[in-house]
Design a protein around this motif. Structure first.
Motif, PDB file in Angstrom:
ATOM      1  N   THR A   1     -43.519  45.193  25.743  1.00 39.86           N
ATOM      2  CA  THR A   1     -43.611  44.290  26.902  1.00 39.86           C
ATOM      3  C   THR A   1     -44.418  43.035  26.567  1.00 39.86           C
ATOM      4  O   THR A   1     -44.014  41.898  26.842  1.00 39.86           O
ATOM      5  CB  THR A   1     -44.260  45.006  28.089  1.00 39.86           C
ATOM      6  OG1 THR A   1     -43.465  46.141  28.431  1.00 39.86           O
ATOM      7  CG2 THR A   1     -44.375  44.074  29.283  1.00 39.86           C
ATOM      8  N   HIS A   2     -45.564  43.252  25.936  1.00 29.78           N
ATOM      9  CA  HIS A   2     -46.441  42.098  25.662  1.00 29.78           C
ATOM     10  C   HIS A   2     -45.985  41.296  24.455  1.00 29.78           C
ATOM     11  O   HIS A   2     -46.363  40.139  24.309  1.00 29.78           O
ATOM     12  CB  HIS A   2     -47.880  42.578  25.481  1.00 29.78           C
ATOM     13  CG  HIS A   2     -48.480  43.054  26.775  1.00 29.78           C
ATOM     14  ND1 HIS A   2     -48.820  42.204  27.791  1.00 29.78           N
ATOM     15  CD2 HIS A   2     -48.748  44.312  27.226  1.00 29.78           C
ATOM     16  CE1 HIS A   2     -49.302  42.894  28.810  1.00 29.78           C
ATOM     17  NE2 HIS A   2     -49.266  44.193  28.496  1.00 29.78           N
ATOM     18  N   GLY A   3     -45.152  41.931  23.597  1.00 37.90           N
ATOM     19  CA  GLY A   3     -44.540  41.143  22.521  1.00 37.90           C
ATOM     20  C   GLY A   3     -43.643  40.066  23.098  1.00 37.90           C
ATOM     21  O   GLY A   3     -43.628  38.928  22.635  1.00 37.90           O
ATOM     22  N   ASP A   4     -42.866  40.489  24.131  1.00 36.25           N
ATOM     23  CA  ASP A   4     -42.018  39.487  24.791  1.00 36.25           C
ATOM     24  C   ASP A   4     -42.876  38.390  25.430  1.00 36.25           C
ATOM     25  O   ASP A   4     -42.545  37.202  25.371  1.00 36.25           O
ATOM     26  CB  ASP A   4     -41.151  40.166  25.863  1.00 36.25           C
ATOM     27  CG  ASP A   4     -40.163  41.155  25.246  1.00 36.25           C
ATOM     28  OD1 ASP A   4     -39.872  40.995  24.031  1.00 36.25           O
ATOM     29  OD2 ASP A   4     -39.709  42.054  25.970  1.00 36.25           O
ATOM     30  N   ARG A   5     -43.975  38.838  26.040  1.00 34.42           N
ATOM     31  CA  ARG A   5     -44.846  37.844  26.678  1.00 34.42           C
ATOM     32  C   ARG A   5     -45.487  36.911  25.646  1.00 34.42           C
ATOM     33  O   ARG A   5     -45.670  35.719  25.884  1.00 34.42           O
ATOM     34  CB  ARG A   5     -45.930  38.551  27.486  1.00 34.42           C
ATOM     35  CG  ARG A   5     -45.374  39.263  28.715  1.00 34.42           C
ATOM     36  CD  ARG A   5     -46.489  39.882  29.525  1.00 34.42           C
ATOM     37  NE  ARG A   5     -45.964  40.541  30.722  1.00 34.42           N
ATOM     38  CZ  ARG A   5     -46.722  41.189  31.605  1.00 34.42           C
ATOM     39  NH1 ARG A   5     -48.038  41.253  31.413  1.00 34.42           N
ATOM     40  NH2 ARG A   5     -46.176  41.756  32.662  1.00 34.42           N
ATOM     41  N   LEU A   6     -45.842  37.482  24.475  1.00 37.99           N
ATOM     42  CA  LEU A   6     -46.415  36.643  23.420  1.00 37.99           C
ATOM     43  C   LEU A   6     -45.406  35.618  22.923  1.00 37.99           C
ATOM     44  O   LEU A   6     -45.740  34.462  22.642  1.00 37.99           O
ATOM     45  CB  LEU A   6     -46.902  37.515  22.260  1.00 37.99           C
ATOM     46  CG  LEU A   6     -48.223  38.263  22.482  1.00 37.99           C
ATOM     47  CD1 LEU A   6     -48.478  39.222  21.328  1.00 37.99           C
ATOM     48  CD2 LEU A   6     -49.372  37.271  22.614  1.00 37.99           C
ATOM     49  N   THR A   7     -44.149  36.057  22.794  1.00 36.58           N
ATOM     50  CA  THR A   7     -43.101  35.120  22.364  1.00 36.58           C
ATOM     51  C   THR A   7     -42.948  33.986  23.370  1.00 36.58           C
ATOM     52  O   THR A   7     -42.852  32.806  23.016  1.00 36.58           O
ATOM     53  CB  THR A   7     -41.767  35.863  22.202  1.00 36.58           C
ATOM     54  OG1 THR A   7     -41.934  36.913  21.242  1.00 36.58           O
ATOM     55  CG2 THR A   7     -40.673  34.914  21.732  1.00 36.58           C
ATOM     56  N   GLU A   8     -42.925  34.383  24.656  1.00 32.81           N
ATOM     57  CA  GLU A   8     -42.811  33.371  25.709  1.00 32.81           C
ATOM     58  C   GLU A   8     -44.022  32.438  25.705  1.00 32.81           C
ATOM     59  O   GLU A   8     -43.907  31.220  25.871  1.00 32.81           O
ATOM     60  CB  GLU A   8     -42.687  34.068  27.064  1.00 32.81           C
ATOM     61  CG  GLU A   8     -42.507  33.093  28.227  1.00 32.81           C
ATOM     62  CD  GLU A   8     -42.413  33.825  29.561  1.00 32.81           C
ATOM     63  OE1 GLU A   8     -42.385  33.128  30.588  1.00 32.81           O
ATOM     64  OE2 GLU A   8     -42.376  35.071  29.555  1.00 32.81           O
ATOM     65  N   LEU A   9     -45.207  33.049  25.492  1.00 32.52           N
ATOM     66  CA  LEU A   9     -46.431  32.244  25.450  1.00 32.52           C
ATOM     67  C   LEU A   9     -46.399  31.271  24.279  1.00 32.52           C
ATOM     68  O   LEU A   9     -46.804  30.108  24.395  1.00 32.52           O
ATOM     69  CB  LEU A   9     -47.650  33.163  25.346  1.00 32.52           C
ATOM     70  CG  LEU A   9     -49.019  32.466  25.258  1.00 32.52           C
ATOM     71  CD1 LEU A   9     -49.263  31.634  26.507  1.00 32.52           C
ATOM     72  CD2 LEU A   9     -50.128  33.499  25.081  1.00 32.52           C
ATOM     73  N   SER A  10     -45.893  31.725  23.124  1.00 30.02           N
ATOM     74  CA  SER A  10     -45.807  30.850  21.949  1.00 30.02           C
ATOM     75  C   SER A  10     -44.905  29.655  22.231  1.00 30.02           C
ATOM     76  O   SER A  10     -45.216  28.526  21.874  1.00 30.02           O
ATOM     77  CB  SER A  10     -45.281  31.660  20.760  1.00 30.02           C
ATOM     78  OG  SER A  10     -45.112  30.831  19.631  1.00 30.02           O
ATOM     79  N   ARG A  11     -43.739  29.971  22.892  1.00 32.98           N
ATOM     80  CA  ARG A  11     -42.831  28.866  23.227  1.00 32.98           C
ATOM     81  C   ARG A  11     -43.506  27.882  24.193  1.00 32.98           C
ATOM     82  O   ARG A  11     -43.364  26.667  24.082  1.00 32.98           O
ATOM     83  CB  ARG A  11     -41.543  29.421  23.840  1.00 32.98           C
ATOM     84  CG  ARG A  11     -40.614  30.081  22.824  1.00 32.98           C
ATOM     85  CD  ARG A  11     -39.219  30.234  23.414  1.00 32.98           C
ATOM     86  NE  ARG A  11     -39.227  31.110  24.584  1.00 32.98           N
ATOM     87  CZ  ARG A  11     -39.021  32.436  24.531  1.00 32.98           C
ATOM     88  NH1 ARG A  11     -38.810  33.028  23.357  1.00 32.98           N
ATOM     89  NH2 ARG A  11     -39.024  33.157  25.626  1.00 32.98           N
ATOM     90  N   SER A  12     -44.258  28.447  25.161  1.00 37.04           N
ATOM     91  CA  SER A  12     -44.929  27.570  26.136  1.00 37.04           C
ATOM     92  C   SER A  12     -45.987  26.692  25.465  1.00 37.04           C
ATOM     93  O   SER A  12     -46.129  25.504  25.761  1.00 37.04           O
ATOM     94  CB  SER A  12     -45.574  28.422  27.236  1.00 37.04           C
ATOM     95  OG  SER A  12     -44.601  29.160  27.932  1.00 37.04           O
ATOM     96  N   VAL A  13     -46.749  27.333  24.532  1.00 33.50           N
ATOM     97  CA  VAL A  13     -47.773  26.558  23.820  1.00 33.50           C
ATOM     98  C   VAL A  13     -47.130  25.455  22.988  1.00 33.50           C
ATOM     99  O   VAL A  13     -47.608  24.320  22.919  1.00 33.50           O
ATOM    100  CB  VAL A  13     -48.634  27.482  22.940  1.00 33.50           C
ATOM    101  CG1 VAL A  13     -49.529  26.670  22.007  1.00 33.50           C
ATOM    102  CG2 VAL A  13     -49.482  28.394  23.812  1.00 33.50           C
ATOM    103  N   SER A  14     -46.012  25.782  22.345  1.00 38.25           N
ATOM    104  CA  SER A  14     -45.301  24.784  21.547  1.00 38.25           C
ATOM    105  C   SER A  14     -44.815  23.635  22.424  1.00 38.25           C
ATOM    106  O   SER A  14     -44.928  22.460  22.079  1.00 38.25           O
ATOM    107  CB  SER A  14     -44.125  25.451  20.829  1.00 38.25           C
ATOM    108  OG  SER A  14     -43.383  24.490  20.103  1.00 38.25           O
ATOM    109  N   SER A  15     -44.268  24.013  23.609  1.00 34.56           N
ATOM    110  CA  SER A  15     -43.800  22.980  24.545  1.00 34.56           C
ATOM    111  C   SER A  15     -44.962  22.119  25.032  1.00 34.56           C
ATOM    112  O   SER A  15     -44.856  20.897  25.166  1.00 34.56           O
ATOM    113  CB  SER A  15     -43.102  23.646  25.732  1.00 34.56           C
ATOM    114  OG  SER A  15     -42.743  22.683  26.703  1.00 34.56           O
TER     115      SER A  15
END
Length: 327
Positions: free
Chosen positions: A67-81
């Motif tokens: 679950t949190h792996g998905d959230r980390l991926t989403e967080l990484s994309r958000s940080v990149s954006s």
């Protein structure tokens, strides 16, 4: 620019919330991993229970990690954006600042050009005025040449004025000590007055003459003031042949009398003596410092109005007046 920065701040706040949530989940995982150690005594009594108790926490951990792996991926994309948005905002701010600086520089260049053009025009006008004044002064000096030559008061060897020679009452020479007065004929009153109105003052330094045994320059000074032009007595004590036999310091009043050309009426003023070794002490080789008496004067306008000026000339009697015995 302000809108983009607000957007960046909003996204940054959302990412902060997600990071807090992730931290909370990691703490949950840590507690789950530490739980088997806390129940170690029960696991030793039953191998089956140990296996069962180990499987459940591992499965829960896997689900949490997924679950949190998905959230980390989403967080990484958000940080990149967010980084991309920040970079874009910085570039926009830099571009806007450069454009404003270029505009300000252009405005300054235009202002400098306008000021330079204005100053150039003003300089031309000032040069024309200066040239006109110089020409006017040259004309005045030419007109005044027959009347007198200006000279600084403090110069003992100044050239003599070319005013008509002083007319002396009686025989005045180095061997005569009884003369008390002399007569000055001042020509060119009109140009002299114009010069005074322009320059503020005019000096007639006088001719060398002996009066009462003293070797002096009996002169006049015309000064412009609030009331018009005043005619003052001017004097300079020179080294003379009788100095060793005279009383020093020199101490005499000076009387100026305007002589009317067609009547017996007179106008006069008396300048009172005062003690001064600089001006009236026994003179050296170059004489004493010249001075004039500003307190008393004849008003040139009054003399003109009452007919004392005739054929553009004025006659003045310059006289030494002994002080009363009490003084």
């Amino acid at each position: 620019m302000t809108g983009r920065l607000d957007q960046v701040m909003s996204e940054s706040s959302a990412q902060s919330d997600r990071l807090n949530e992730l931290s909370h989940c990691m703490n949950t995982i840590k507690e789950a991993l530490l739980q088997p150690r806390a129940s170690g005594a029960c696991a030793e009594q039953s191998g089956v229970l140990e296996a069962a108790s180990g499987v459940a926490p591992v499965g829960a951990v896997e689900r949490i990690l997924i679950t949190h792996g998905d959230r980390l991926t989403e967080l990484s994309r958000s940080v990149s954006s967010l980084g991309t948005t920040l970079n874009q905002a910085v570039e926009d701010a830099k571009r806007t600042s450069i454009e404003r600086l270029e505009q300000n520089a252009s405005d300054l260049r235009m202002l400098h050009a306008d000021v330079s053009e204005h100053m150039t025009g003003s300089t031309d006008v000032l040069e024309e005025i200066t040239q006109s004044l110089s020409e006017f002064k040259g004309i005045l000096k030419k007109e005044l040449k027959p009347a007198a030559i200006l000279s600084p008061e403090t110069t003992a060897t100044s050239p003599r004025a070319s005013v008509e020679q002083i007319e002396r009452r009686g025989e005045v020479s180095q061997n005569t000590n009884d003369a008390e007065s002399c007569r000055i004929v001042l020509k060119g009153i009109t140009p002299i007055k114009e010069y005074v109105n322009l320059d503020g003052l005019y000096d007639y330094i006088g001719e060398k003459i002996y009066l009462s045994g003293y070797h002096i320059l009996a002169g006049l000074k015309l000064v412009k003031d609030d009331e018009g032009v005043g005619l003052h007595a001017r004097i300079k004590i020179l080294k003379g042949v009788n100095d060793d036999f005279l009383e020093w310091p020199f101490y005499r009043n000076i009387k100026l009398t305007a002589v009317h050309p067609s009547s017996s009426q007179e106008r006069h003023c008396v300048s009172h003596a005062f003690r001064s070794l600089t001006h009236f002490g026994k003179p050296g080789l170059v004489g004493n410092k010249a001075l004039y008496f500003p307190e008393r004067s004849l008003r040139l306008e009054d003399l003109e109005r009452e007919g004392y000026v005739d054929n553009d000339k004025l006659v003045i009697t310059w006289e030494l007046v002994p002080l009363p015995v009490s003084q």
